[in-house]
Design an enzyme around this catalytic site. Structure first.
Site, mmCIF file in Angstrom:
data_model
loop_
_atom_site.group_PDB
_atom_site.id
_atom_site.type_symbol
_atom_site.label_atom_id
_atom_site.label_comp_id
_atom_site.label_asym_id
_atom_site.label_seq_id
_atom_site.Cartn_x
_atom_site.Cartn_y
_atom_site.Cartn_z
ATOM 1 C CG HIS A 204 -19.440 58.429 53.810
ATOM 2 N ND1 HIS A 204 -18.686 57.583 53.422
ATOM 3 C CD2 HIS A 204 -20.490 58.244 53.043
ATOM 4 C CE1 HIS A 204 -19.215 56.700 52.775
ATOM 5 N NE2 HIS A 204 -20.257 57.141 52.430
HETATM 6 C C1 UD1 Z 1 -24.630 59.893 49.828
HETATM 7 C C2 UD1 Z 1 -25.506 58.575 49.979
HETATM 8 C C3 UD1 Z 1 -24.460 57.430 50.667
HETATM 9 C C4 UD1 Z 1 -23.239 57.271 50.047
HETATM 10 C C5 UD1 Z 1 -22.590 58.630 49.771
HETATM 11 C C6 UD1 Z 1 -21.367 58.376 49.076
HETATM 12 C C7 UD1 Z 1 -27.760 59.396 50.002
HETATM 13 C C8 UD1 Z 1 -28.914 59.140 51.098
HETATM 14 N N1 UD1 Z 1 -26.635 58.995 50.658
HETATM 15 O O1 UD1 Z 1 -24.337 60.176 50.989
HETATM 16 O O2 UD1 Z 1 -25.200 56.327 50.557
HETATM 17 O O3 UD1 Z 1 -22.652 56.315 50.747
HETATM 18 O O4 UD1 Z 1 -23.193 59.630 49.036
HETATM 19 O O5 UD1 Z 1 -20.216 59.234 49.298
HETATM 20 O O6 UD1 Z 1 -27.983 59.491 49.051
HETATM 21 N N2 UD1 Z 1 -21.233 67.677 49.921
HETATM 22 C C9 UD1 Z 1 -20.547 68.757 49.694
HETATM 23 N N3 UD1 Z 1 -19.714 68.504 48.465
HETATM 24 C C10 UD1 Z 1 -20.005 67.298 47.626
HETATM 25 C C11 UD1 Z 1 -21.166 66.282 48.038
HETATM 26 C C12 UD1 Z 1 -21.695 66.616 49.301
HETATM 27 O O7 UD1 Z 1 -20.370 69.494 50.539
HETATM 28 O O8 UD1 Z 1 -19.638 67.238 46.443
HETATM 29 C C13 UD1 Z 1 -21.999 67.853 51.438
HETATM 30 C C14 UD1 Z 1 -23.600 68.144 51.011
HETATM 31 O O9 UD1 Z 1 -23.843 69.458 50.849
HETATM 32 C C15 UD1 Z 1 -24.376 67.488 52.334
HETATM 33 C C16 UD1 Z 1 -23.266 66.570 52.644
HETATM 34 O O10 UD1 Z 1 -21.984 66.660 51.996
HETATM 35 O O11 UD1 Z 1 -24.361 68.637 53.245
HETATM 36 C C17 UD1 Z 1 -23.755 65.133 52.351
HETATM 37 O O12 UD1 Z 1 -24.159 65.036 51.083
HETATM 38 P P1 UD1 Z 1 -25.448 64.039 50.607
HETATM 39 O O13 UD1 Z 1 -25.094 63.871 49.025
HETATM 40 O O14 UD1 Z 1 -26.654 64.360 51.085
HETATM 41 O O15 UD1 Z 1 -24.985 62.430 51.273
HETATM 42 P P2 UD1 Z 1 -23.752 61.900 51.210
HETATM 43 O O16 UD1 Z 1 -23.430 61.908 52.874
HETATM 44 O O17 UD1 Z 1 -22.614 62.149 50.347
HETATM 45 N N1 UDP Z 2 -13.244 56.860 47.053
HETATM 46 C C1 UDP Z 2 -12.369 57.933 46.405
HETATM 47 N N2 UDP Z 2 -11.934 58.796 46.934
HETATM 48 C C2 UDP Z 2 -12.137 59.189 48.202
HETATM 49 C C3 UDP Z 2 -12.934 58.114 49.271
HETATM 50 C C4 UDP Z 2 -13.575 57.036 48.399
HETATM 51 O O1 UDP Z 2 -12.270 57.590 45.311
HETATM 52 O O2 UDP Z 2 -11.485 59.944 48.879
HETATM 53 C C5 UDP Z 2 -13.692 55.757 46.487
HETATM 54 C C6 UDP Z 2 -13.729 54.544 46.839
HETATM 55 O O3 UDP Z 2 -12.401 53.938 46.625
HETATM 56 C C7 UDP Z 2 -14.762 53.781 46.481
HETATM 57 C C8 UDP Z 2 -16.040 54.776 46.453
HETATM 58 O O4 UDP Z 2 -15.061 56.232 46.451
HETATM 59 O O5 UDP Z 2 -14.826 53.286 45.157
HETATM 60 C C9 UDP Z 2 -16.651 54.711 47.730
HETATM 61 O O6 UDP Z 2 -17.605 55.703 47.604
HETATM 62 P P1 UDP Z 2 -18.041 56.138 49.341
HETATM 63 O O7 UDP Z 2 -17.348 55.430 50.329
HETATM 64 O O8 UDP Z 2 -18.427 57.526 49.123
HETATM 65 O O9 UDP Z 2 -19.601 55.653 49.374
HETATM 66 P P2 UDP Z 2 -20.284 54.128 49.662
HETATM 67 O O10 UDP Z 2 -19.507 53.231 48.933
HETATM 68 O O11 UDP Z 2 -20.167 53.962 51.084
HETATM 69 O O12 UDP Z 2 -21.647 54.598 49.198
#
Ligand code: UD1
Ligand code: UDP
Length: 357
Positions: A204
């Site tokens: 992601h």
């Molecule tokens: C964010 C964090 C990243 C972290 C990740 C964990 C920042 C800059 N990035 O990235 O460091 O690793 O969370 O998962 O803060 N979306 C949905 N539904 C949701 C959540 C997100 O549709 O419940 C979509 C959003 O609308 C957006 C995209 O996913 O289009 C990205 O979401 P965003 O929170 O901006 O960044 P992440 O890639 O989730």
């Molecule tokens: N995780 C989860 N369900 C999923 C994918 C990840 O519960 O489908 C958990 C994972 O075990 C870890 C956390 O989410 O505890 C990591 O989040 P993510 O990979 O989204 O973000 P990052 O750690 O890269 O910021």
């Protein structure tokens, strides 16, 4: 009573906050107010963690997500400031390196409210990553810096934190606390039908998903590993789902919806290998004795690479495929207690209590 306002918004922050929040309750003497920015909002990216991990329902629920980084962070900054003015906490507690982290820390610092940062000191030394910008700036305006690793402490020393009127502490990693605490709750994802041997993948990070060439390479690599090595099970992050579809790519692996933490723990426990670009999942592979191949150019968790538990391969198709073949089925041991052994949350809360006196 000493009042802490905790700011969370993204999936990994719910998991980290769950163990600290639990330790706050068990210790007593602190009133915790929970603010959810709304950054993650799907039920399987947010609610499920509150339900499974017993996180208190947010006292303040914002609804800020999507848009550009600047827009999201700016809107959070304005709304968090209002919440801080209303609830008047003695301290703000933030986690990790997301836009919610930076907005929360900045809103507090501007109001002269002290900030504690959990996961301080991590660095990838790649300023093009949004996470690197967020964590460096958050560290700069925090006065309690809770580092998970020796390397994180060293990074802050190198940046001159030894000369600042702040406290830098190595407390261990709250994600290890969570893994240890919830391992016994592991449950297979519903509708599963999982093969006996499989590889768990997650994908992601913006550096991969927002770069069409890197994304295409990784998709090709995962498809090949799935065909040649073992079935690849991939709980697909909504960001990746959107971008794969926009780029017209075809991911021919076992795709499932994002799962809850108990299901994730089950997948980690039963897989033969982890292929990921996640920060948290790299460590969880290690906690569950599984080898990890990391599809990034840098990692903040360098001790895993040094320990031979994690191989960094970037987004090169061939390197991913070869590393998967080399590592699948291998077992990995946590010989050196690299992450504190499950005491991080209590250490953090003890410090918070002391700071509040
Ligand atoms: C964010 C964090 C990243 C972290 C990740 C964990 C920042 C800059 N990035 O990235 O460091 O690793 O969370 O998962 O803060 N979306 C949905 N539904 C949701 C959540 C997100 O549709 O419940 C979509 C959003 O609308 C957006 C995209 O996913 O289009 C990205 O979401 P965003 O929170 O901006 O960044 P992440 O890639 O989730
Ligand atoms: N995780 C989860 N369900 C999923 C994918 C990840 O519960 O489908 C958990 C994972 O075990 C870890 C956390 O989410 O505890 C990591 O989040 P993510 O990979 O989204 O973000 P990052 O750690 O890269 O910021």
């Amino acid at each position: 009573m000493f009042r802490i306002l905790t700011i969370i918004g993204a999936r990994p922050q719910f998991i980290k906050a769950s163990v600290v929040s639990r330790a706050i309750k068990q210790t007593g003497g602190i009133e915790e107010i929970m603010l959810h920015t709304g950054q993650h909002f799907d039920a399987n990216m947010s609610d499920i963690f509150f339900n499974q991990l017993g996180i208190p329902k947010p006292d303040i629920q914002l609804d800020i997500h999507g848009g550009s980084h600047g827009e999201m962070t700016g809107r959070m900054l304005a709304e968090i400031e209002q919440a801080l003015l209303e609830h008047k906490p003695d301290r703000v507690l933030v986690y990790g390196d997301t836009n919610s982290t930076l907005a929360g820390a900045l809103a507090a610092a501007k109001l002269h409210i002290p900030v504690a940062h959990v996961e301080a000191g991590l660095r990838s030394f790649n300023m093009r990553m949004p996470e690197e910008v967020n964590r460096i700036l958050t560290d700069q305006i925090s006065d309690l810096l809770f580092c998970p690793t020796t390397t994180a402490v060293k990074n802050l020393e190198t940046e001159g934190f030894g000369h600042k009127p702040v406290k830098v502490m190595q407390v261990g990693d709250v994600m290890q606390d969570a893994a240890l605490l919830f391992a016994e709750k592991a449950v297979a994802p519903a509708g599963g039908d999982f093969p006996e041997k499989f590889i768990l993948a997650t994908l992601h990070r913006a550096e991969n998903t927002d770069n069409p060439e890197r994304l295409a390479n990784i998709v090709r690599a995962l498809n090949q590993v799935h065909q040649d090595e073992a079935p690849v099970v991939l709980p697909l992050h909504p960001r990746t789902r959107k971008l794969i579809s926009q780029q017209g790519l075809k991911l021919n692996v076992k795709l499932i919806e994002p799962v809850g933490y108990f299901e994730m723990v089950w997948l980690l426990d039963h897989c033969q290998l982890v292929l990921t670009d996640s920060g948290g999942v790299q460590k969880e592979a290690f906690f569950f004795g599984k080898p990890c191949v990391t599809m990034r150019d840098q990692t903040e968790w360098v001790e895993l690479v040094d320990a031979g538990a994690n191989e960094l391969v970037g987004a090169d198709q061939q390197k991913i495929v070869e590393a998967a073949a080399r590592n699948v089925g291998r077992s990995v041991e946590d010989a050196d207690q690299l992450y504190g052994g499950g005491e991080a949350a209590q250490r953090i809360v003890d410090e918070l209590v002391m700071a509040g006196r």
